[in-house]
Design a protein around this motif. Structure first.
Motif, PDB file in Angstrom:
ATOM      1  N   PRO A 131       0.813  -1.226   0.000  1.00  0.00           N
ATOM      2  CA  PRO A 131       0.000   0.000   0.000  1.00  0.00           C
ATOM      3  C   PRO A 131       0.841   1.269   0.000  1.00  0.00           C
ATOM      4  N   GLU A 132       2.136   1.167   0.348  1.00  0.00           N
ATOM      5  CA  GLU A 132       3.001   2.350   0.326  1.00  0.00           C
ATOM      6  C   GLU A 132       3.172   2.908  -1.080  1.00  0.00           C
ATOM      7  N   LEU A 133       2.811   2.129  -2.117  1.00  0.00           N
ATOM      8  CA  LEU A 133       2.854   2.635  -3.491  1.00  0.00           C
ATOM      9  C   LEU A 133       1.940   3.843  -3.671  1.00  0.00           C
ATOM     10  N   LEU A 134       0.932   3.962  -2.799  1.00  0.00           N
ATOM     11  CA  LEU A 134       0.004   5.082  -2.890  1.00  0.00           C
ATOM     12  C   LEU A 134       0.594   6.372  -2.344  1.00  0.00           C
ATOM     13  N   CYS A 165       6.732   3.903 -15.945  1.00  0.00           N
ATOM     14  CA  CYS A 165       6.084   3.273 -14.784  1.00  0.00           C
ATOM     15  C   CYS A 165       5.798   4.294 -13.693  1.00  0.00           C
ATOM     16  N   LEU A 166       6.739   5.203 -13.453  1.00  0.00           N
ATOM     17  CA  LEU A 166       6.534   6.222 -12.438  1.00  0.00           C
ATOM     18  C   LEU A 166       5.357   7.119 -12.814  1.00  0.00           C
ATOM     19  N   GLN A 167       5.260   7.508 -14.088  1.00  0.00           N
ATOM     20  CA  GLN A 167       4.146   8.354 -14.512  1.00  0.00           C
ATOM     21  C   GLN A 167       2.828   7.600 -14.405  1.00  0.00           C
ATOM     22  N   GLN A 168       2.838   6.318 -14.777  1.00  0.00           N
ATOM     23  CA  GLN A 168       1.632   5.503 -14.658  1.00  0.00           C
ATOM     24  C   GLN A 168       1.199   5.404 -13.202  1.00  0.00           C
ATOM     25  N   LEU A 169       2.156   5.223 -12.313  1.00  0.00           N
ATOM     26  CA  LEU A 169       1.861   5.140 -10.883  1.00  0.00           C
ATOM     27  C   LEU A 169       1.252   6.447 -10.388  1.00  0.00           C
ATOM     28  N   LYS A 170       1.802   7.573 -10.821  1.00  0.00           N
ATOM     29  CA  LYS A 170       1.270   8.876 -10.413  1.00  0.00           C
ATOM     30  C   LYS A 170      -0.163   9.058 -10.916  1.00  0.00           C
ATOM     31  N   ASP A 171      -0.420   8.629 -12.164  1.00  0.00           N
ATOM     32  CA  ASP A 171      -1.770   8.754 -12.719  1.00  0.00           C
ATOM     33  C   ASP A 171      -2.767   7.909 -11.935  1.00  0.00           C
ATOM     34  N   ILE A 172      -2.363   6.693 -11.562  1.00  0.00           N
ATOM     35  CA  ILE A 172      -3.242   5.820 -10.792  1.00  0.00           C
ATOM     36  C   ILE A 172      -3.547   6.430  -9.437  1.00  0.00           C
ATOM     37  N   ARG A 173      -2.516   7.003  -8.798  1.00  0.00           N
ATOM     38  CA  ARG A 173      -2.719   7.645  -7.495  1.00  0.00           C
ATOM     39  C   ARG A 173      -3.769   8.738  -7.585  1.00  0.00           C
ATOM     40  N   VAL A 174      -3.654   9.587  -8.604  1.00  0.00           N
ATOM     41  CA  VAL A 174      -4.594  10.707  -8.764  1.00  0.00           C
ATOM     42  C   VAL A 174      -6.024  10.186  -8.892  1.00  0.00           C
ATOM     43  N   LYS A 175      -6.206   9.158  -9.722  1.00  0.00           N
ATOM     44  CA  LYS A 175      -7.551   8.609  -9.930  1.00  0.00           C
ATOM     45  C   LYS A 175      -8.108   7.990  -8.656  1.00  0.00           C
TER      46      LYS A 175
END
Length: 291
Positions: A131-134, A165-175
């Motif tokens: 969960p720390e990925l968030l 991958c970092l940008q994808q992770l950031k986009d997922i966090r925002v959503k």
């Protein structure tokens, strides 16, 4: 056959609670950095599997995970210890360097769990396990370090992959955060719990339980809780447990770990105070006086 000393080394390695202690174990037992100890791990794992029961079997997954972690960190720890010999690094400084290296290795596991996820289900599994990925401050620096390392070694393809991958992770966090803030506030989580629990609660007014629960979530200490029990004696009955459990499950389902953690802590507090109240009043159930 493992020697007594080897078993003591593995026991020390198994029972550490953080990376600082683990670094100290590596300094005390340098034989952990040699491949010869792997056969002892494998012998222990095989023996536990053959036995097939008891506390040892419950600890088997942890033992396997620790053994894999040991094999993963050996190269970097050997390099650090060799560096100590060249730079005359103090023991405390070396222990700190080892602990930092272990922290970094742990975050690499987190980063690669997301990098290697290729489907929606695998990405979801990565978030559930880590969960720390968030949290940007928890993991983004690892992706940046991976990009820098790839560029330094002329591996532009990997650097681009890490950046994507970092940008994808950031986009997922925002959503995810938008969904949580718009749809799953604390009140809505309690409402969801009400819907799931209504079918199970026939004799007790669910609105009353929800009101009691909401007031209990707002108390500041045990003294205030005991005052609240006089107004809402239902809090001291077991029928409150499913409501808390449903609320916790709803929070977890909607990716709100902070609310889930808060609800778990309050549920534990309620159970503790309930036991104390039963001892004081010598009763197993409590009900309000109805007129």
């Amino acid at each position: 056959m493992a020697t007594l000393n080897q078993l003591l080394v593995i026991k020390a390695f198994f029972y550490v609670s953080d990376h600082w202690e683990l670094a100290a174990v590596f300094l005390k037992y340098p034989e952990l950095l040699e491949e010869e100890i792997d056969s002892v791990f494998e012998e222990m794992i095989g023996a536990i599997r053959d036995e097939g029961k008891g506390v040892s079997l419950e600890n088997l997954p942890i033992l396997i995970e620790r053994h894999q972690k040991l094999k993963n960190v050996r190269p970097i720890l050997r390099e650090l210890i060799a560096q100590q010999q060249n730079e005359n690094m103090s023991k405390d400084a070396l222990q700190e360097a080892l602990a930092i290296a272990l922290d970094t290795e742990a975050f690499l596991d987190v980063a690669y769990a997301f990098i290697n996820a290729s489907t929606g289900e695998e990405i979801t599994a990565a978030f559930v396990k880590y969960p720390e990925l968030l949290e940007a401050e928890e993991t983004d620096h690892i992706f940046v370090a991976l990009m820098d390392s790839a560029i330094k070694h002329g591996d532009n393809e990997s650097a681009e992959l890490f950046a994507e991958c970092l940008q994808q992770l950031k986009d997922i966090r925002v959503k995810l955060r938008e969904a949580v803030s718009q749809q799953y506030s604390h009140a809505l989580i309690l409402q969801k719990a009400q819907e799931e629990q209504a079918a199970k609660t026939a004799k007790t007014d669910i609105k009353l339980l929800l009101t009691a629960m909401q007031h209990f979530l707002d108390v500041s200490d045990a003294k205030a809780a005991y005052v609240l029990f006089q107004t809402y004696p239902e809090l001291l009955n077991e029928e409150m447990n499913p409501l808390f459990e449903a609320s916790i499950a709803a929070a977890q389902k909607q990716c709100d770990p902070k609310v889930a953690k808060f609800l778990k802590e309050r549920h534990r507090l309620l159970k503790k105070l309930r036991q104390e109240a039963r001892k004081i009043f010598k009763k197993d159930s409590f009900h309000r006086t109805r007129h």
